[in-house]
Motif scaffolding. Structure first.
Motif, PDB file in Angstrom:
ATOM      1  N   LEU A  14      -5.656 100.627  78.521  1.00  0.00           N
ATOM      2  CA  LEU A  14      -5.468 101.882  77.804  1.00  0.00           C
ATOM      3  C   LEU A  14      -5.510 101.708  76.287  1.00  0.00           C
ATOM      4  N   GLN A  15      -5.573 102.842  75.627  1.00  0.00           N
ATOM      5  CA  GLN A  15      -5.631 102.946  74.170  1.00  0.00           C
ATOM      6  C   GLN A  15      -4.586 102.068  73.499  1.00  0.00           C
ATOM      7  N   GLY A  16      -5.018 101.322  72.476  1.00  0.00           N
ATOM      8  CA  GLY A  16      -4.110 100.529  71.662  1.00  0.00           C
ATOM      9  C   GLY A  16      -3.695  99.199  72.255  1.00  0.00           C
ATOM     10  N   THR A  17      -4.243  98.839  73.408  1.00  0.00           N
ATOM     11  CA  THR A  17      -3.845  97.591  74.062  1.00  0.00           C
ATOM     12  C   THR A  17      -4.422  96.379  73.335  1.00  0.00           C
ATOM     13  N   ILE A  18      -3.600  95.353  73.166  1.00  0.00           N
ATOM     14  CA  ILE A  18      -4.028  94.079  72.613  1.00  0.00           C
ATOM     15  C   ILE A  18      -3.666  92.985  73.619  1.00  0.00           C
ATOM     16  N   ILE A  19      -4.661  92.213  74.051  1.00  0.00           N
ATOM     17  CA  ILE A  19      -4.464  91.141  75.020  1.00  0.00           C
ATOM     18  C   ILE A  19      -4.897  89.840  74.365  1.00  0.00           C
ATOM     19  N   GLY A  20      -4.044  88.835  74.434  1.00  0.00           N
ATOM     20  CA  GLY A  20      -4.328  87.569  73.783  1.00  0.00           C
ATOM     21  C   GLY A  20      -5.353  86.722  74.515  1.00  0.00           C
ATOM     22  N   LYS A  21      -5.474  85.483  74.076  1.00  0.00           N
ATOM     23  CA  LYS A  21      -6.459  84.539  74.614  1.00  0.00           C
ATOM     24  C   LYS A  21      -6.035  84.020  75.994  1.00  0.00           C
ATOM     25  N   HIS A  22      -7.019  83.817  76.872  1.00  0.00           N
ATOM     26  CA  HIS A  22      -6.837  83.145  78.163  1.00  0.00           C
ATOM     27  C   HIS A  22      -5.757  83.827  79.006  1.00  0.00           C
ATOM     28  N   CYS A  23      -5.852  85.145  79.085  1.00  0.00           N
ATOM     29  CA  CYS A  23      -4.939  85.918  79.927  1.00  0.00           C
ATOM     30  C   CYS A  23      -5.663  86.362  81.189  1.00  0.00           C
ATOM     31  N   THR A  24      -4.913  86.509  82.271  1.00  0.00           N
ATOM     32  CA  THR A  24      -5.474  87.065  83.495  1.00  0.00           C
ATOM     33  C   THR A  24      -4.743  88.364  83.814  1.00  0.00           C
ATOM     34  N   ILE A  25      -5.518  89.386  84.147  1.00  0.00           N
ATOM     35  CA  ILE A  25      -4.973  90.712  84.449  1.00  0.00           C
ATOM     36  C   ILE A  25      -5.135  90.949  85.949  1.00  0.00           C
ATOM     37  N   GLY A  26      -4.045  91.143  86.664  1.00  0.00           N
ATOM     38  CA  GLY A  26      -4.093  91.319  88.107  1.00  0.00           C
ATOM     39  C   GLY A  26      -4.818  92.594  88.511  1.00  0.00           C
ATOM     40  N   ALA A  27      -5.385  92.584  89.701  1.00  0.00           N
ATOM     41  CA  ALA A  27      -6.107  93.746  90.222  1.00  0.00           C
ATOM     42  C   ALA A  27      -5.201  94.977  90.255  1.00  0.00           C
ATOM     43  N   ASN A  28      -5.814  96.137  89.969  1.00  0.00           N
ATOM     44  CA  ASN A  28      -5.142  97.443  90.049  1.00  0.00           C
ATOM     45  C   ASN A  28      -4.055  97.641  88.989  1.00  0.00           C
ATOM     46  N   SER A  29      -4.061  96.833  87.951  1.00  0.00           N
ATOM     47  CA  SER A  29      -3.038  96.957  86.911  1.00  0.00           C
ATOM     48  C   SER A  29      -3.383  98.076  85.932  1.00  0.00           C
ATOM     49  N   VAL A  30      -2.344  98.668  85.351  1.00  0.00           N
ATOM     50  CA  VAL A  30      -2.498  99.642  84.265  1.00  0.00           C
ATOM     51  C   VAL A  30      -1.854  99.019  83.029  1.00  0.00           C
ATOM     52  N   VAL A  31      -2.691  98.683  82.056  1.00  0.00           N
ATOM     53  CA  VAL A  31      -2.261  97.826  80.947  1.00  0.00           C
ATOM     54  C   VAL A  31      -2.178  98.631  79.652  1.00  0.00           C
ATOM     55  N   SER A  32      -1.010  98.577  79.021  1.00  0.00           N
ATOM     56  CA  SER A  32      -0.801  99.253  77.745  1.00  0.00           C
ATOM     57  C   SER A  32       0.192  98.445  76.929  1.00  0.00           C
ATOM     58  N   GLY A  33      -0.105  98.224  75.649  1.00  0.00           N
ATOM     59  CA  GLY A  33       0.805  97.483  74.788  1.00  0.00           C
ATOM     60  C   GLY A  33       0.186  96.204  74.274  1.00  0.00           C
ATOM     61  N   GLN A  34       1.026  95.292  73.785  1.00  0.00           N
ATOM     62  CA  GLN A  34       0.565  94.044  73.192  1.00  0.00           C
ATOM     63  C   GLN A  34       1.048  92.859  74.022  1.00  0.00           C
ATOM     64  N   PHE A  35       0.132  91.927  74.278  1.00  0.00           N
ATOM     65  CA  PHE A  35       0.416  90.768  75.113  1.00  0.00           C
ATOM     66  C   PHE A  35      -0.110  89.523  74.400  1.00  0.00           C
ATOM     67  N   GLY A  36       0.680  88.451  74.424  1.00  0.00           N
ATOM     68  CA  GLY A  36       0.309  87.225  73.737  1.00  0.00           C
ATOM     69  C   GLY A  36      -0.702  86.398  74.511  1.00  0.00           C
ATOM     70  N   ASP A  37      -0.973  85.199  73.999  1.00  0.00           N
ATOM     71  CA  ASP A  37      -1.935  84.292  74.621  1.00  0.00           C
ATOM     72  C   ASP A  37      -1.367  83.686  75.914  1.00  0.00           C
ATOM     73  N   TYR A  38      -2.264  83.273  76.781  1.00  0.00           N
ATOM     74  CA  TYR A  38      -1.932  82.477  77.969  1.00  0.00           C
ATOM     75  C   TYR A  38      -0.879  83.155  78.858  1.00  0.00           C
ATOM     76  N   CYS A  39      -1.169  84.415  79.223  1.00  0.00           N
ATOM     77  CA  CYS A  39      -0.242  85.181  80.057  1.00  0.00           C
ATOM     78  C   CYS A  39      -0.903  85.611  81.362  1.00  0.00           C
ATOM     79  N   VAL A  40      -0.092  85.721  82.414  1.00  0.00           N
ATOM     80  CA  VAL A  40      -0.481  86.397  83.647  1.00  0.00           C
ATOM     81  C   VAL A  40       0.170  87.779  83.597  1.00  0.00           C
ATOM     82  N   ILE A  41      -0.655  88.812  83.649  1.00  0.00           N
ATOM     83  CA  ILE A  41      -0.199  90.190  83.425  1.00  0.00           C
ATOM     84  C   ILE A  41      -0.594  91.025  84.641  1.00  0.00           C
ATOM     85  N   ALA A  42       0.349  91.787  85.201  1.00  0.00           N
ATOM     86  CA  ALA A  42       0.015  92.591  86.379  1.00  0.00           C
ATOM     87  C   ALA A  42       1.033  93.703  86.561  1.00  0.00           C
TER      88      ALA A  42
END
Length: 207
Positions: A150-178
């Motif tokens: 979504l709008q304004g999202t920042i995702i760092g380096k080498h992150c993985t985003i799980g299937a069916n996720s709704v992503v909003s906000g700021q996330f650092g490097d080397y994260c698993v996000i879901a």
């Protein structure tokens, strides 16, 4: 001996790579070497910069929005070197969407820097002026099927985003996000050289 299906695939890939060079390269803001674009639904090439070896799968909608209602926009869509996108990407941009080098995007992913406000109850939501905030996805990421960025999202380096996720906000490097809404589940610890569980803010639960 190669099968007929393999040979057809090779010919198909060469055809679309050649089309990228002979057609899209004249209309994109910039296109690097070895790029391929397969049968898009909608693409606004004058809003797009592509680095080397970018691949865009079938039925892509990659759209720069230059005007909405009375407001004028200058969209910038930057797909850096080695970005790969599978089928059915839905990417709409009125300000800025940047995808880092070697990031891989699976099927049916949506990415947008646009928000449709609902503030005025006397105007249909679709008819109200849109708001924008840039999206940035870092290098070497993997975004799995059906995710929404979504709008304004920042995702760092080498992150993985799980299937069916709704992503909003700021996330650092080397994260698993879901999740819905997406949260940090794990982060790489350079101290232990392992992926460790975290709280939703990315703080390690164990060291």
């Amino acid at each position: 001996m190669q099968s007929i299906y393999t040979l057809k695939g090779i010919v198909r890939n060469k055809y679309y790579r050649l089309k990228a060079v002979l057609w899209y390269s004249f209309f994109l803001k910039k296109m690097g070497k070895g790029c391929v674009i397969f049968k898009p639904l909608v693409i606004t090439p004058d809003s797009i910069i592509m680095g080397d070896r970018v691949s865009i799968g079938n039925r892509a909608r990659i759209e720069g929005v230059k005007q909405y209602q009375s407001k004028i926009f200058t969209p910038n869509i930057i797909l850096n070197e080695g970005v790969t996108i599978q089928q059915n990407i839905h990417l709409t941009c009125a300000e800025s969407v940047v995808i880092g080098r070697n990031t891989a995007i699976a099927a049916n992913v949506s990415i947008t820097d646009i928000h449709h406000p609902y503030d005025d109850i006397n105007i249909p939501i679709e008819h109200q002026d849109i708001k924008t905030k840039p999206v940035f996805i870092g290098d070497d990421c993997k975004i799995y099927n059906n995710s929404v960025i979504l709008q304004g999202t920042i995702i760092g380096k080498h992150c993985t985003i799980g299937a069916n996720s709704v992503v909003s906000g700021q996330f650092g490097d080397y994260c698993v996000i879901a999740g819905i809404p997406a949260k940090v589940l794990k982060r790489y610890s350079f101290e232990t050289q392992a992926w460790l569980k975290t709280d939703a803010k990315g703080n390690f639960l164990e060291i």
